[in-house]
Design a protein around this motif. Structure first.
Motif, PDB file in Angstrom:
ATOM      1  N   GLY A 168      19.578 -36.153   5.562  1.00  0.00           N
ATOM      2  CA  GLY A 168      20.002 -35.348   4.417  1.00  0.00           C
ATOM      3  C   GLY A 168      19.505 -35.874   3.087  1.00  0.00           C
ATOM      4  N   ASP A 208      22.850 -32.212  -0.391  1.00  0.00           N
ATOM      5  CA  ASP A 208      23.155 -31.404   0.785  1.00  0.00           C
ATOM      6  C   ASP A 208      24.426 -31.954   1.444  1.00  0.00           C
ATOM      7  OD1 ASP A 208      23.054 -29.659   2.871  1.00  0.00           O
ATOM      8  OD2 ASP A 208      21.392 -30.642   3.899  1.00  0.00           O
ATOM      9  N   LEU A 231      25.912 -30.928   4.179  1.00  0.00           N
ATOM     10  CA  LEU A 231      25.979 -30.749   5.622  1.00  0.00           C
ATOM     11  C   LEU A 231      25.842 -32.063   6.398  1.00  0.00           C
ATOM     12  CD1 LEU A 231      26.289 -28.741   7.932  1.00  0.00           C
ATOM     13  CD2 LEU A 231      23.809 -28.493   7.911  1.00  0.00           C
ATOM     14  N   ALA A 287      29.107 -33.971   6.175  1.00  0.00           N
ATOM     15  CA  ALA A 287      30.162 -33.373   6.989  1.00  0.00           C
ATOM     16  C   ALA A 287      29.928 -33.646   8.472  1.00  0.00           C
ATOM     17  CB  ALA A 287      30.228 -31.874   6.734  1.00  0.00           C
ATOM     18  N   LEU A 288      28.672 -33.584   8.909  1.00  0.00           N
ATOM     19  CA  LEU A 288      28.369 -33.872  10.310  1.00  0.00           C
ATOM     20  C   LEU A 288      28.681 -35.320  10.662  1.00  0.00           C
ATOM     21  CD1 LEU A 288      25.014 -31.950  10.814  1.00  0.00           C
ATOM     22  CD2 LEU A 288      27.241 -31.372  11.760  1.00  0.00           C
TER      23      LEU A 288
END
Length: 114
Positions: free
Chosen positions: A47, A65, A67, A70-71
């Motif tokens: 990321g 980013d 994402l 969060a992952l």
């Protein structure tokens, strides 16, 4: 810097795989944990790290980013639960078989493996 991160991830992954291939349950648990750390760092690195970038889109500004973050957060929680389950299964296997070898068979006393 990219070479350093890639080399570090390679070493951590290799150590995790080596530990998972050992014949006892404790190194197996450690190897799985180390390998999950390597995967988490890999996901986080994909990321790209932005300094002082807002996570919300703004006109003409770079944004971070969210994402991969969060992952990785989700993967940490799942990894913790998986490690707990694996430890419980290893303890139960030790109780049932009387040995901590993965295959449940103690090696002959003259040819002890480490």
């Amino acid at each position: 810097m990219e070479f350093l991160v890639a080399t570090g991830l390679g070493w951590v992954t290799a150590c995790g795989i080596y530990l998972m291939l050992r014949g006892r349950t404790f190194p197996l648990v450690l190897g799985l944990t180390v390998l999950s750390y390597a995967v988490n760092v890999f996901i986080f690195v994909t990321g790209r790290l932005w300094v002082a970038a807002p996570p919300i889109l703004a006109a003409g500004q770079p944004s971070a980013d969210p994402l991969p973050q969060a992952l990785v957060l989700t993967a940490i929680v799942i990894g913790f639960a998986t490690t707990g389950l694996l430890i419980e299964m290893a303890l139960r296997s030790r109780h049932e078989s009387g040995t901590d070898h993965v295959d449940g068979v103690e090696p002959p006393s003259g040819k002890a493996r480490s």
